[in-house]
Enzyme design. Structure first.
Site, mmCIF file in Angstrom:
data_model
loop_
_atom_site.group_PDB
_atom_site.id
_atom_site.type_symbol
_atom_site.label_atom_id
_atom_site.label_comp_id
_atom_site.label_asym_id
_atom_site.label_seq_id
_atom_site.Cartn_x
_atom_site.Cartn_y
_atom_site.Cartn_z
ATOM 1 N N CYS A 112 1.670 35.174 -24.517
ATOM 2 C CA CYS A 112 2.301 36.402 -23.682
ATOM 3 C C CYS A 112 1.062 37.599 -23.797
ATOM 4 C CB CYS A 112 3.585 36.843 -24.436
ATOM 5 S SG CYS A 112 4.370 38.220 -23.601
ATOM 6 N N ASN A 214 -3.889 25.672 -16.909
ATOM 7 C CA ASN A 214 -2.820 26.472 -16.158
ATOM 8 C C ASN A 214 -3.631 27.580 -15.744
ATOM 9 O OD1 ASN A 214 -0.485 28.802 -17.653
ATOM 10 N ND2 ASN A 214 -0.397 27.858 -15.482
#
Length: 386
Positions: A112, A214
């Site tokens: 995050c 990703n």
């Protein structure tokens, strides 16, 4: 448009879990609830992970966290992503999920980039304190027992403070079942181009568990190219699937070696949007108004590139019942063909590079200062990202 690379048919093993397609839906707050997971699953095989759940909130059994960890009976395997910064709290949350048979797979978020989290030392800032990272992961793996635990992380804080290789080795040593890398730093946020070379480097470093890539997967062709260029074992798809649940069908076909690509008509897009709304109503326990309000953010994503007028788009964003949605969809030409590139490419907010918000003197040492230990609990906020 056809795929540019063809690879042998392949699946993915996450511990004892065998997934027919090496594709993972990235957790996204307010997006990957059970409604959207079910919709995506209807299009193709993969591992569909929940929204990020804060460990502390789960331990405290807050109503929202308990609602978010619920899975529909059709969801197998059940994957939950946890976020936490305090080892005992994370272990307690994992223990609860296992003891109450609420998950078949647990993912830990260390990616995050949101300032509210990183300025407290959480998220993508946390692996810098490698001892704390190792303690959290080891505790979670031990508490999980036979349930596979995976980690998702970023390259590091910025290009001068990269953490992914050391964290990857620590995670592998702790016994995780796979490691996913978003090939950006916290400073990159979601801007620019993902550094796929970092995925290749991690894959060369981690030899005992699968490595997943990703970043910047907007199509099945992108996924195949990432695997081909980096050697990674699978892909994690986030923003690329916004308003495009059929992408998982494209991905499943591509990894089976089939040269297929969904090019939905406007009518097919409308039916997907309507199905999503219907599942949202179920998610919100029959509250059509709340479900329709939750669908508003999806309107632009679904109809990107299609000739749908501004008035209709605005009306869809204001609809508060399934009947209103049906009436508005009925005004569209269902035979309108797929618009090609106009409907493809990046979606969602990329933002711009920014200096990461960090605790004072955070970068001075890789060890955790005792003064920060109490403060770290404040980083357990409800934010997504990775």
């Amino acid at each position: 448009m056809s795929t540019t690379t063809t690879l042998p048919s392949r699946g993915l093993s996450i511990g004892p879990i065998d997934v027919a397609s090496p594709v993972v839906l990235a957790p996204m707050a307010g997006i990957t609830n059970t409604a959207y997971r079910r919709l995506c699953r209807e299009y193709g095989a993969g591992l569909y992970v929940s929204e990020m759940i804060t460990s502390r909130a789960l331990v405290e059994r807050t109503p929202e966290s308990m609602r978010l960890i619920q899975h529909h009976e059709s969801e197998t395997p059940r994957s939950i992503q946890l976020y936490g910064v305090e080892p005992n709290t994370v272990a307690e949350a994992v223990t609860m999920l296992v003891a109450e048979d609420r998950a078949d797979h647990i993912d830990l978020n260390f990616g995050c980039p949101v300032p509210k989290v990183t300025r407290k030392g959480g998220g993508s800032a946390l692996p810098w304190k490698i001892g704390l990272f190792r303690e959290i992961v080891e505790g979670a793996v031990k508490a999980a027992g036979d349930i596979p635990v995976t980690v998702k992380m970023r390259k590091g804080i910025d290009d001068d403070h990269l953490t992914y290789l050391e964290a990857g080795r620590a995670a592998q040593g702790a016994g995780v079942a796979s490691i996913a890398l978003h090939a950006r730093t916290a400073a990159d946020f979601y801007s620019g181009t993902a550094d796929w070379s970092a995925i290749a480097t991690l894959k060369q470093t981690i030899t005992h568990v699968p490595v997943l890539g990703n970043g910047d997967i907007w199509s099945a062709a992108d996924a195949l190219r990432m695997v081909d260029e980096t050697g990674c074992d699978g892909v994690v798809v986030g923003r690329g699937c916004l308003g495009r649940p059929w992408l998982f069908g494209d991905l499943a076909a591509a990894f089976r070696g089939e040269d297929l690509k969904a090019e939905p008509t406007l009518g097919e897009v409308g039916r997907a949007f309507r199905r999503h709304a219907e599942l949202m109503v179920e998610f919100w326990s029959g509250d059509e108004g709340r479900a329709c309000r939750d669908m508003r953010k999806h309107v632009a994503w679904y109809f990107k590139g299609y000739p749908v007028g501004g008035e209709v788009r605005a009306a869809l964003a204001l609809a508060d019942s399934l009947q209103q949605i049906d009436d508005l969809l009925a005004t569209m030409d269902p035979d309108e063909q797929y618009p090609g590139e106009a409907a493809e490419g990046p979606r969602g907010r990329a933002g711009s590079p920014k200096r990461p918000a960090l605790p004072d003197r955070w970068l001075e040492s890789r060890d955790l200062d005792d003064a920060f230990k109490a403060e770290l609990a404040a980083a357990e906020l409800h934010h997504s990202g990775g």
